[in-house]
Design a protein around this motif. Structure first.
Motif, PDB file in Angstrom:
ATOM      1  N   GLU A 160       0.831  -1.213   0.000  1.00 48.23           N
ATOM      2  CA  GLU A 160       0.000   0.000   0.000  1.00 48.23           C
ATOM      3  C   GLU A 160       0.861   1.257   0.000  1.00 48.23           C
ATOM      4  OE1 GLU A 160      -3.226   0.795  -0.377  1.00 48.23           O
ATOM      5  OE2 GLU A 160      -3.271  -1.313  -0.985  1.00 48.23           O
ATOM      6  N   ARG A 161       1.893   1.261   0.831  1.00 50.44           N
ATOM      7  CA  ARG A 161       2.781   2.427   0.909  1.00 50.44           C
ATOM      8  C   ARG A 161       3.466   2.663  -0.446  1.00 50.44           C
ATOM      9  NH1 ARG A 161       0.160   2.730   4.531  1.00 50.44           N
ATOM     10  NH2 ARG A 161       0.538   3.118   6.732  1.00 50.44           N
ATOM     11  N   LEU A 162       3.934   1.581  -1.062  1.00 53.59           N
ATOM     12  CA  LEU A 162       4.585   1.728  -2.373  1.00 53.59           C
ATOM     13  C   LEU A 162       3.597   2.253  -3.399  1.00 53.59           C
ATOM     14  CD1 LEU A 162       6.832  -1.464  -2.435  1.00 53.59           C
ATOM     15  CD2 LEU A 162       7.627   0.912  -2.495  1.00 53.59           C
ATOM     16  N   LYS A 163       2.362   1.790  -3.296  1.00 58.30           N
ATOM     17  CA  LYS A 163       1.319   2.239  -4.211  1.00 58.30           C
ATOM     18  C   LYS A 163       1.088   3.742  -4.051  1.00 58.30           C
ATOM     19  CE  LYS A 163      -3.338   0.756  -5.129  1.00 58.30           C
ATOM     20  NZ  LYS A 163      -4.409  -0.092  -4.577  1.00 58.30           N
ATOM     21  N   THR A 164       0.987   4.189  -2.806  1.00 60.53           N
ATOM     22  CA  THR A 164       0.809   5.615  -2.515  1.00 60.53           C
ATOM     23  C   THR A 164       1.914   6.442  -3.162  1.00 60.53           C
ATOM     24  OG1 THR A 164      -0.115   5.011  -0.375  1.00 60.53           O
ATOM     25  CG2 THR A 164       0.575   7.297  -0.636  1.00 60.53           C
ATOM     26  N   LEU A 165       3.098   5.898  -3.200  1.00 52.85           N
ATOM     27  CA  LEU A 165       4.237   6.641  -3.754  1.00 52.85           C
ATOM     28  C   LEU A 165       4.448   6.345  -5.239  1.00 52.85           C
ATOM     29  CD1 LEU A 165       6.398   6.313  -0.582  1.00 52.85           C
ATOM     30  CD2 LEU A 165       5.548   8.428  -1.558  1.00 52.85           C
ATOM     31  N   GLY A 166       3.454   5.716  -5.848  1.00 52.85           N
ATOM     32  CA  GLY A 166       3.514   5.500  -7.289  1.00 52.85           C
ATOM     33  C   GLY A 166       4.501   4.431  -7.715  1.00 52.85           C
ATOM     34  N   LEU A 167       4.753   3.478  -6.815  1.00 53.45           N
ATOM     35  CA  LEU A 167       5.772   2.471  -7.101  1.00 53.45           C
ATOM     36  C   LEU A 167       5.240   1.042  -7.074  1.00 53.45           C
ATOM     37  CD1 LEU A 167       8.565   4.045  -4.897  1.00 53.45           C
ATOM     38  CD2 LEU A 167       8.674   3.822  -7.378  1.00 53.45           C
ATOM     39  N   ALA A 168       3.913   0.891  -7.179  1.00 53.54           N
ATOM     40  CA  ALA A 168       3.330  -0.451  -7.077  1.00 53.54           C
ATOM     41  C   ALA A 168       3.967  -1.409  -8.078  1.00 53.54           C
ATOM     42  CB  ALA A 168       1.821  -0.378  -7.298  1.00 53.54           C
ATOM     43  N   ASP A 169       4.212  -0.910  -9.285  1.00 52.82           N
ATOM     44  CA  ASP A 169       4.756  -1.788 -10.331  1.00 52.82           C
ATOM     45  C   ASP A 169       6.234  -2.108 -10.134  1.00 52.82           C
ATOM     46  OD1 ASP A 169       5.263   0.889 -10.734  1.00 52.82           O
ATOM     47  OD2 ASP A 169       5.239   0.757 -12.923  1.00 52.82           O
ATOM     48  N   GLN A 170       6.872  -1.460  -9.156  1.00 53.14           N
ATOM     49  CA  GLN A 170       8.295  -1.717  -8.894  1.00 53.14           C
ATOM     50  C   GLN A 170       8.504  -2.631  -7.681  1.00 53.14           C
ATOM     51  OE1 GLN A 170      10.457  -0.279 -11.098  1.00 53.14           O
ATOM     52  NE2 GLN A 170       8.683   0.676 -12.083  1.00 53.14           N
ATOM     53  N   ALA A 171       7.400  -2.989  -7.025  1.00 56.28           N
ATOM     54  CA  ALA A 171       7.484  -3.628  -5.699  1.00 56.28           C
ATOM     55  C   ALA A 171       8.413  -4.837  -5.661  1.00 56.28           C
ATOM     56  CB  ALA A 171       6.086  -4.014  -5.213  1.00 56.28           C
ATOM     57  N   LEU A 172       8.352  -5.660  -6.692  1.00 48.51           N
ATOM     58  CA  LEU A 172       9.099  -6.915  -6.634  1.00 48.51           C
ATOM     59  C   LEU A 172      10.483  -6.837  -7.260  1.00 48.51           C
ATOM     60  CD1 LEU A 172       6.139  -9.388  -7.229  1.00 48.51           C
ATOM     61  CD2 LEU A 172       7.179  -8.641  -5.070  1.00 48.51           C
ATOM     62  N   LYS A 173      10.813  -5.666  -7.805  1.00 52.72           N
ATOM     63  CA  LYS A 173      12.153  -5.496  -8.374  1.00 52.72           C
ATOM     64  C   LYS A 173      13.178  -5.292  -7.274  1.00 52.72           C
ATOM     65  CE  LYS A 173      11.200  -3.166 -12.753  1.00 52.72           C
ATOM     66  NZ  LYS A 173      11.306  -1.853 -13.400  1.00 52.72           N
ATOM     67  N   ASN A 174      14.398  -5.720  -7.537  1.00 50.35           N
ATOM     68  CA  ASN A 174      15.478  -5.403  -6.610  1.00 50.35           C
ATOM     69  C   ASN A 174      15.697  -3.895  -6.583  1.00 50.35           C
ATOM     70  OD1 ASN A 174      15.937  -8.009  -5.924  1.00 50.35           O
ATOM     71  ND2 ASN A 174      18.028  -8.101  -6.718  1.00 50.35           N
ATOM     72  N   ALA A 175      16.004  -3.372  -5.411  1.00 51.56           N
ATOM     73  CA  ALA A 175      16.225  -1.930  -5.267  1.00 51.56           C
ATOM     74  C   ALA A 175      17.273  -1.423  -6.253  1.00 51.56           C
ATOM     75  CB  ALA A 175      16.651  -1.612  -3.834  1.00 51.56           C
ATOM     76  N   SER A 176      18.274  -2.248  -6.516  1.00 49.74           N
ATOM     77  CA  SER A 176      19.376  -1.843  -7.406  1.00 49.74           C
ATOM     78  C   SER A 176      18.902  -1.535  -8.817  1.00 49.74           C
ATOM     79  CB  SER A 176      20.436  -2.938  -7.448  1.00 49.74           C
ATOM     80  OG  SER A 176      19.882  -4.121  -7.989  1.00 49.74           O
ATOM     81  N   LYS A 177      17.712  -2.030  -9.189  1.00 53.72           N
ATOM     82  CA  LYS A 177      17.209  -1.825 -10.550  1.00 53.72           C
ATOM     83  C   LYS A 177      16.488  -0.493 -10.729  1.00 53.72           C
ATOM     84  CE  LYS A 177      18.183  -6.068 -11.973  1.00 53.72           C
ATOM     85  NZ  LYS A 177      19.611  -6.200 -12.319  1.00 53.72           N
ATOM     86  N   LEU A 178      16.275   0.255  -9.624  1.00 54.53           N
ATOM     87  CA  LEU A 178      15.514   1.500  -9.711  1.00 54.53           C
ATOM     88  C   LEU A 178      16.434   2.706  -9.857  1.00 54.53           C
ATOM     89  CD1 LEU A 178      13.409  -0.504  -8.563  1.00 54.53           C
ATOM     90  CD2 LEU A 178      12.453   1.401  -7.293  1.00 54.53           C
ATOM     91  N   SER A 179      15.864   3.794 -10.377  1.00 55.75           N
ATOM     92  CA  SER A 179      16.623   5.044 -10.480  1.00 55.75           C
ATOM     93  C   SER A 179      16.788   5.649  -9.082  1.00 55.75           C
ATOM     94  CB  SER A 179      15.873   6.032 -11.370  1.00 55.75           C
ATOM     95  OG  SER A 179      14.716   6.497 -10.682  1.00 55.75           O
ATOM     96  N   GLY A 180      17.663   6.644  -8.988  1.00 55.21           N
ATOM     97  CA  GLY A 180      17.894   7.311  -7.701  1.00 55.21           C
ATOM     98  C   GLY A 180      16.614   7.918  -7.133  1.00 55.21           C
ATOM     99  N   GLY A 181      15.833   8.568  -7.999  1.00 62.12           N
ATOM    100  CA  GLY A 181      14.591   9.190  -7.552  1.00 62.12           C
ATOM    101  C   GLY A 181      13.590   8.160  -7.067  1.00 62.12           C
ATOM    102  N   GLN A 182      13.495   7.044  -7.793  1.00 65.10           N
ATOM    103  CA  GLN A 182      12.594   5.964  -7.364  1.00 65.10           C
ATOM    104  C   GLN A 182      13.063   5.364  -6.039  1.00 65.10           C
ATOM    105  OE1 GLN A 182      12.982   3.600 -10.964  1.00 65.10           O
ATOM    106  NE2 GLN A 182      10.819   3.923 -11.460  1.00 65.10           N
TER     107      GLN A 182
END
Ligand SMILES: Nc1ncnc2c1ncn2[C@@H]1O[C@H](COP(=O)(O)OP(=O)(O)O)[C@@H](O)[C@H]1O
Ligand SMILES: [Mg+2]
Length: 223
Positions: free
Chosen positions: A127-149
């Motif tokens: 839910e928290r990730l969804k609130t921050l617009g990151l629902a679709d990133q939830a299962l990705k490793n953190a290393s795969k996201l941009s700095g802002g994400q």
């Protein structure tokens, strides 16, 4: 307004290499739902003060109240428990565990707190990730996201235990202006629409000007 954080005449000295009076008579109060920025030139004592406000530094004179409860003189273990429950942290460098999923990163403080079942925590983290617009990133490793994400994941993580206050030391210090603006809007929305109290050290003038209140420091004093 309900006072969430208060200091009375906080003074701090460093003793090594020389005696240095780094914080002088700091008396501040932050209310529920306020987005407060702490500004001042490099070396004026912002991080030192935030470290005391966050209860991680116990070596100071004066009093610190969190949620109207006196923190000064509490034991290291008592403070660790209070911190885990009541304070969410967002740093310049997000310190996500890069080899873990975003979801897992957000879950960790709640698993540590141990008040909910792992299933409940997972749903809440999502839910928290969804609130921050990151629902679709939830299962990705953190290393795969941009700095802002990644910084938004760090904010989701800071929110997981429904903290009384979020503290940030240069939370946008490592972000470009676009992502800084996104983080500011998230903070503003949390403060004004969810009553979340936030105190952030920043050297970003625009970020500070848009906040509810600026606390400015100079040479260890509030000016
Ligand atoms: N552990 C320490 N021992 C001695 N001096 C320190 C220590 N940490 C910070 N200082 C000094 O205290 C002052 C305030 O530091 P800091 O709170 O990090 O400033 P800011 O975050 O505003 O840039 C600086 O002069 C810094 O060099
Ligand atoms: Mg600093």
């Amino acid at each position: 307004m309900k006072s969430i954080l208060k200091t009375q005449l906080v003074n701090k000295f460093f003793h090594d290499p020389n005696e240095f009076h780094v914080l002088k008579d700091i008396s501040i109060e932050v209310d529920k739902g306020e987005l407060v920025t702490l500004v001042g030139k490099s070396g004026c004592g912002k991080s030192t003060l935030l470290y005391i406000l966050s209860t991680m530094d116990r070596d100071y004179k004066g009093d610190l109240y969190l949620d109207n409860e006196l923190m000064t003189h509490k034991s290291i273990d008592e403070l660790a428990a209070i911190r885990n429950e009541k304070i969410g942290f967002v740093f310049q460098f997000h310190y996500l565990l890069q080899e873990f999923s975003c979801l897992k990163n957000v879950m960790i403080p709640a698993l540590r707190l141990g008040k909910l079942s792992p299933q409940e925590i997972e749903a809440k983290a999502y839910e928290r990730l969804k609130t921050l617009g990151l629902a679709d990133q939830a299962l990705k490793n953190a290393s795969k996201l941009s700095g802002g994400q990644q910084q938004r994941v760090a904010i989701a993580r800071a929110l997981i235990n429904d903290p009384l206050i979020i503290m940030g030391d240069e939370p946008t210090g490592n972000l470009d202006s676009k992502n800084t603006a996104i983080v500011f809007e998230i903070f503003k929305d949390l403060a004004h629409n969810a009553g979340q109290t936030i105190i952030a050290v920043t050297h970003d003038e625009d970020f500070a000007q848009k906040s509810d209140r600026i606390i400015e420091m100079k040479d260890g004093m509030i000016i």
